[in-house]
Design an enzyme around this catalytic site. Structure first.
Site, mmCIF file in Angstrom:
data_model
loop_
_atom_site.group_PDB
_atom_site.id
_atom_site.type_symbol
_atom_site.label_atom_id
_atom_site.label_comp_id
_atom_site.label_asym_id
_atom_site.label_seq_id
_atom_site.Cartn_x
_atom_site.Cartn_y
_atom_site.Cartn_z
ATOM 1 N N ARG A 82 0.842 -1.212 0.000
ATOM 2 C CA ARG A 82 0.000 0.000 0.000
ATOM 3 C C ARG A 82 0.871 1.254 0.000
ATOM 4 O O ARG A 82 0.464 2.318 -0.459
ATOM 5 C CB ARG A 82 -0.958 0.008 1.211
ATOM 6 C CG ARG A 82 -1.826 1.272 1.291
ATOM 7 C CD ARG A 82 -3.112 1.093 2.099
ATOM 8 N NE ARG A 82 -2.894 0.379 3.348
ATOM 9 C CZ ARG A 82 -2.310 0.913 4.427
ATOM 10 N NH1 ARG A 82 -1.856 2.156 4.393
ATOM 11 N NH2 ARG A 82 -2.159 0.205 5.526
ATOM 12 N N TYR B 171 -15.095 16.171 -17.153
ATOM 13 C CA TYR B 171 -15.483 14.762 -17.099
ATOM 14 C C TYR B 171 -16.612 14.607 -16.063
ATOM 15 O O TYR B 171 -16.528 15.188 -14.975
ATOM 16 C CB TYR B 171 -14.263 13.924 -16.700
ATOM 17 C CG TYR B 171 -14.573 12.468 -16.536
ATOM 18 C CD1 TYR B 171 -14.801 11.657 -17.649
ATOM 19 C CD2 TYR B 171 -14.668 11.892 -15.279
ATOM 20 C CE1 TYR B 171 -15.106 10.322 -17.497
ATOM 21 C CE2 TYR B 171 -14.978 10.556 -15.121
ATOM 22 C CZ TYR B 171 -15.198 9.772 -16.232
ATOM 23 O OH TYR B 171 -15.503 8.455 -16.079
ATOM 24 N N LYS C 23 -7.305 5.348 -20.066
ATOM 25 C CA LYS C 23 -7.504 5.771 -21.454
ATOM 26 C C LYS C 23 -6.212 5.554 -22.255
ATOM 27 O O LYS C 23 -5.795 4.429 -22.408
ATOM 28 C CB LYS C 23 -7.987 7.225 -21.469
ATOM 29 C CG LYS C 23 -9.086 7.528 -20.427
ATOM 30 C CD LYS C 23 -10.392 6.779 -20.675
ATOM 31 C CE LYS C 23 -11.357 6.819 -19.496
ATOM 32 N NZ LYS C 23 -11.712 8.129 -18.979
HETATM 33 C C1 LIG Z 1 -12.190 8.629 -17.729
HETATM 34 C C2 LIG Z 1 -11.811 9.974 -17.273
HETATM 35 C C3 LIG Z 1 -11.654 10.265 -15.912
HETATM 36 C C4 LIG Z 1 -11.922 9.242 -14.826
HETATM 37 O O1 LIG Z 1 -11.019 8.197 -14.889
HETATM 38 P P1 LIG Z 1 -11.321 6.699 -14.356
HETATM 39 O O2 LIG Z 1 -10.070 5.988 -14.677
HETATM 40 O O3 LIG Z 1 -12.524 6.201 -15.087
HETATM 41 O O4 LIG Z 1 -11.587 6.819 -12.890
HETATM 42 C C5 LIG Z 1 -11.236 11.538 -15.565
HETATM 43 N N1 LIG Z 1 -11.016 12.488 -16.495
HETATM 44 C C6 LIG Z 1 -11.184 12.249 -17.805
HETATM 45 C C7 LIG Z 1 -10.917 13.340 -18.796
HETATM 46 C C8 LIG Z 1 -11.575 10.994 -18.244
HETATM 47 O O5 LIG Z 1 -11.753 10.774 -19.555
#
Ligand SMILES: *Cc1c(COP(=O)(O)O)cnc(C)c1O
Length: 415
Positions: free
Chosen positions: A68, A121, A229
């Site tokens: 952790r 987001y 992403k």
């Molecule tokens: C997907 C996304 C998030 C959140 O991320 P997670 O990995 O789903 O928690 C935050 N900001 C943007 C611009 C995103 O596309």
């Protein structure tokens, strides 16, 4: 000549030595919860450092204690992520939301104001508007293209510059691709800072980074990612990252240890693999997207295309694109003629492009912001931000661009 290698050249080796692991070329998955101390004295010394009970000696690195707090896969990953964004320090999280929420909770206290660009987001917007007020942290938004100074009156009414602790921006904004001027944000933050109190500029760089936009070089203090992403890039993991200067990251990392929202070793390992192909994936995706965006302009069924390199060069947004971005990325939004009915018909007719939210993976994805990612905003705010019922958001993958275009053309013929 550069003094250091390009990041894509360092991604296979940086921060790892084969002799640590029986000569294994690849960094193994350190699937362990805890680490064995050589002796009691070294255990004591690791804990003193972990709890900040004494300053770090020069060349001393924090010892491995417990996963952790630290783990080799995460530490190697963090050192490689620093190369892309030219950051001092990084922390990886179990999700993009964990990175964002932990960072905001560390740097904002009850009574503070957080200024943020809109649209954000959906998860971040919900956290700011619905959850932060329960901790007496006040969110104030400004339209992405107008910048933070446009919120000055509301900021003053809410208590003024001395209460501001963070400017949080997402650029390009999702799904309109409106750009926020990062340098202007850091200038505004400097004006609001005092010797006792520094206003931090945090940039969610998920859409462009780290290839096409480097917020730290534009004056931002922190860069945040949903590593789910582009960094992950294969739509097979959830993770997040925060990067920046050492002092801020030390604080963020400490709160991460107590909230327990670090990534696990397996996710860290998957991200190490992904970073080796980051440049070729993102380059191919951006090249595909540029060709597709140009072509979309020519279809009579499409009214408007939102893509950074299509911004007219003689407009403020066009100039900002030229000065702030190193490429257009691979997120395209477009309005088709008609309304929700036509948008749904189009989405249902796609075959190669899958109907799913998320973005940045090797496969192309399409979705309908008004009823999916941005449904939580409500119709009034959506209208104000220009997110129509006829808008489609496309994340362009690494397929051959002509096959993606054929899929779009066939779906446009369906209505
Ligand atoms: C997907 C996304 C998030 C959140 O991320 P997670 O990995 O789903 O928690 C935050 N900001 C943007 C611009 C995103 O596309």
């Amino acid at each position: 000549m550069r003094k250091t290698m390009h990041p894509e050249s360092s991604m296979m080796t940086h921060g790892y030595q084969p002799e640590w692991s029986e000569g294994a070329l690849k960094c193994p998955i350190f699937q362990t919860s805890t680490f064995v101390f050589k002796n009691a004295k070294s255990g004591q010394s690791f804990f003193e450092l972990a709890y900040g009970l004494r300053p770090k000696k020069s060349k001393e690195s924090p010892g491995l204690i417990y996963s952790r707090i630290n783990n080799p896969d995460l530490e190697i990953l963090e050192s490689r992520l620093c190369l892309w964004d030219e950051a001092d320090s990084a922390a990886v999280f179990s999700s993009g939301m964990a990175a964002i929420t932990t960072t905001v909770f560390e740097l904002c206290s009850p009574g503070d104001i957080i200024l943020y660009s809109e649209p954000l987001y959906g998860g971040t917007a919900h956290f700011f508007e619905k959850i932060l007020p329960r901790f007496s942290i006040r969110p104030i938004s400004f339209p992405a293209a107008l910048g933070p100074a446009s919120a000055i009156e509301r900021l003053n009414r809410a208590g003024g510059k001395k209460k501001l602790s963070m400017i949080f921006v997402e650029t390009p904004a999702n799904p309109t691709n409106d750009l926020v001027d990062i340098a202007a944000c850091s200038k505004f933050a400097a004006e609001c800072s005092s010797s006792k109190r520094k206003v931090v500029v945090a940039v969610d760089n998920t859409f462009m980074g780290p290839l096409w936009q480097k917020p730290l070089s534009l004056g931002a203090d922190l860069v945040l990612y949903s590593a789910t992403k582009f960094l992950g890039g294969h739509s097979d993991l959830i993770a997040g990252v925060c990067l920046g200067k050492k002092d801020l990251l030390e604080r963020v990392r400490t709160l991460r240890a107590f909230l327990g929202c670090m990534a696990d070793a397996w996710t860290g390992w998957l991200l190490l693999r992904s970073l080796e192909t980051l440049k070729i994936r993102m380059s191919e995706q951006a090249q595909n997207a540029s060709r597709i965006a140009e072509r979309l302009l020519k279809y009579p069924q499409i009214e408007r295309v939102y893509y950074p390199s299509l911004l007219p060069a003689d407009t403020p947004q066009g100039r900002l694109y030229a000065s702030q971005c190193l490429g257009p990325g691979s997120m395209i939004s477009f309005d088709i003629r008609g309304g929700r009915k036509q948008a749904f018909k189009f989405l249902d007719a796609l075959k190669l492009i899958k109907l799913a939210v998320s973005l940045g993976g090797t496969e192309s994805l399409a979705q309908h912001p008004a009823t999916m990612t941005h449904v939580d905003l409500g119709p009034k705010l959506r209208r104000r931000l220009g997110i129509g019922e006829n808008m489609i958001r496309l994340s362009v993958g690494v397929e051959n661009y002509s096959d993606i275009l054929k899929d779009i053309e066939a779906a446009l013929r369906a209505f």
